[in-house]
Design a protein around this motif. Structure first.
Motif, short mmCIF file in Angstrom:
data_model
loop_
_atom_site.label_atom_id
_atom_site.label_comp_id
_atom_site.label_asym_id
_atom_site.label_seq_id
_atom_site.Cartn_x
_atom_site.Cartn_y
_atom_site.Cartn_z
N PRO A 86 18.61 42.04 -4.40
CA PRO A 86 17.92 41.57 -3.20
C PRO A 86 16.67 40.76 -3.53
CG PRO A 86 17.35 43.84 -3.60
CD PRO A 86 18.33 43.46 -4.68
N ILE A 87 16.55 40.33 -4.78
CA ILE A 87 15.46 39.45 -5.21
C ILE A 87 16.07 38.29 -5.99
CG2 ILE A 87 13.70 41.25 -5.24
CD1 ILE A 87 14.09 41.50 -8.23
N ASP A 88 15.35 37.19 -6.07
CA ASP A 88 15.89 35.98 -6.69
C ASP A 88 15.77 36.05 -8.21
OD1 ASP A 88 17.25 33.60 -6.48
OD2 ASP A 88 15.77 32.66 -5.17
N SER A 89 16.51 35.15 -8.87
CA SER A 89 16.51 35.07 -10.33
C SER A 89 15.49 34.05 -10.82
CB SER A 89 17.90 34.68 -10.84
OG SER A 89 17.88 34.44 -12.23
N LEU A 90 14.93 34.32 -11.99
CA LEU A 90 14.05 33.35 -12.64
C LEU A 90 14.81 32.13 -13.11
CD1 LEU A 90 11.17 32.77 -13.78
CD2 LEU A 90 11.86 34.01 -15.85
N ARG A 147 20.06 37.70 3.11
CA ARG A 147 19.27 38.41 4.12
C ARG A 147 18.76 39.77 3.60
NH1 ARG A 147 23.75 36.63 6.52
NH2 ARG A 147 24.62 38.73 6.76
N PRO A 148 18.06 39.78 2.48
CA PRO A 148 17.56 41.06 1.95
C PRO A 148 16.60 41.77 2.89
CG PRO A 148 16.52 39.20 0.82
CD PRO A 148 17.64 38.64 1.66
N GLU A 149 16.00 41.03 3.81
CA GLU A 149 15.07 41.66 4.75
C GLU A 149 15.79 42.68 5.64
OE1 GLU A 149 16.70 37.96 6.65
OE2 GLU A 149 15.87 38.48 4.69
N GLU A 150 17.09 42.48 5.88
CA GLU A 150 17.84 43.45 6.69
C GLU A 150 17.98 44.78 5.94
OE1 GLU A 150 21.54 41.64 7.72
OE2 GLU A 150 20.63 40.19 9.09
N LEU A 151 18.23 44.71 4.65
CA LEU A 151 18.30 45.92 3.84
C LEU A 151 16.92 46.57 3.78
CD1 LEU A 151 19.75 47.88 1.96
CD2 LEU A 151 19.30 46.29 0.06
#
Length: 277
Positions: A163-167, A178-182
């Motif tokens: 739920p977070i982006d990759s470098l 939509r990680p904010e839903e989790l």
């Protein structure tokens, strides 16, 4: 589980192939997965988590993989908890897996396990041949209902897409949609950590204050110094040891002790095209 807490071993992105086929023509992923499971015994795990991409590009390895994980359960004396990744077709992680589950959710790989009071919830983030992973409304409602009752020693989530982006620029936008839903579902819950794979690169972060660990891959890992517009695979094989104690969570990457051939492979990533990583 000791008084200090639980020890979890995480394997991710095994990318198993049929027969004696080698990944990218040189990596024996069955040998690496077996070596990682054997090495797990050194850490006396309370559970082993396999966080997706069991096969490579949908290769029909699931019957053999289920038998391997069942054997590991017997030898390690702990459950092996499996969720699918974007290389695993819908329904591929079915009844042959997660035999020690206490409950199932909307999808066969949405499962609940309890290990000496620590609850481990596996979530199917879909995404086969898609750019991003996703959780459906039904899954989020099911998760919310499960989390309404706290577990004695808290909860850990296992899923494939972070739920977070990759470098790594080539992987940007290929995590969980939509990680904010989790995050909204997890707010105020007893979730202690979120364990993921997918990026073939170890990383940490947080979602709504909950620690996120992205484990390195058993098959191969990415080079952060690859040329722009491509990804480059490096050969070493890794797994993770996760410690979940009273108010604490730690993650340690462990390199699998196998012969390593120093190789790299350039893989162009076309703009705006879904890619199986």
């Amino acid at each position: 589980m000791s008084a200090a807490g639980a020890t979890l071993v995480q394997l991710t992105d095994t990318h198993l192939l049929n027969g004696g086929a080698l990944l990218h023509g040189r990596i024996d992923t069955w040998a690496r997965t077996t070596a990682a499971l054997n090495a797990a015994a050194r850490f006396f795990p309370d559970a082993v988590l396999v966080t997706g991409d069991i096969s490579d590009r949908g290769a029909q390895v699931y019957s053999r993989a289920a038998k391997l994980f069942e054997q590991a359960e017997r030898e390690l004396g702990c459950p092996v908890i499996v969720v699918p990744g974007n290389h695993d077709p819908a329904g591929s992680v079915g009844a042959a897996f997660n035999r020690k589950r206490l409950a199932s959710g909307p999808n066969p790989a949405d499962t609940v396990h309890l290990v000496d009071g620590l609850r481990i919830i596996g979530l199917d983030t879909h995404g086969f041949r898609e750019t991003e992973g996703r959780l459906s409304g039904r899954q989020l409602q099911w998760l919310l209902a499960v989390l309404k009752t706290p577990a004695p020693r808290g909860t850990v989530l296992a899923l494939h897409h972070p739920p977070i982006d990759s470098l790594l620029p080539a992987l940007a936008g290929r995590g969980l949609a939509r990680p904010e839903e989790l995050a909204a579902v997890l707010a105020g819950s007893d979730v202690r950590g979120i364990l993921c794979g997918h990026y073939h690169l170890p990383a940490t972060g947080s979602l709504g204050g909950i620690p996120v660990w992205i484990g390195p891959a058993v098959s191969y890992n990415h080079d952060l110094f690859a040329s722009e517009g491509s990804t480059r695979g490096l050969d070493p094989s890794w797994f993770s040891v996760i410690k979940v104690g009273a108010g604490q969570l730690s993650a340690t990457p462990v390199q699998v002790a196998i012969p390593v051939a120093a190789f790299t492979r350039e893989v162009p990533v076309p703009a705006r095209q879904p890619a199986l990583l």
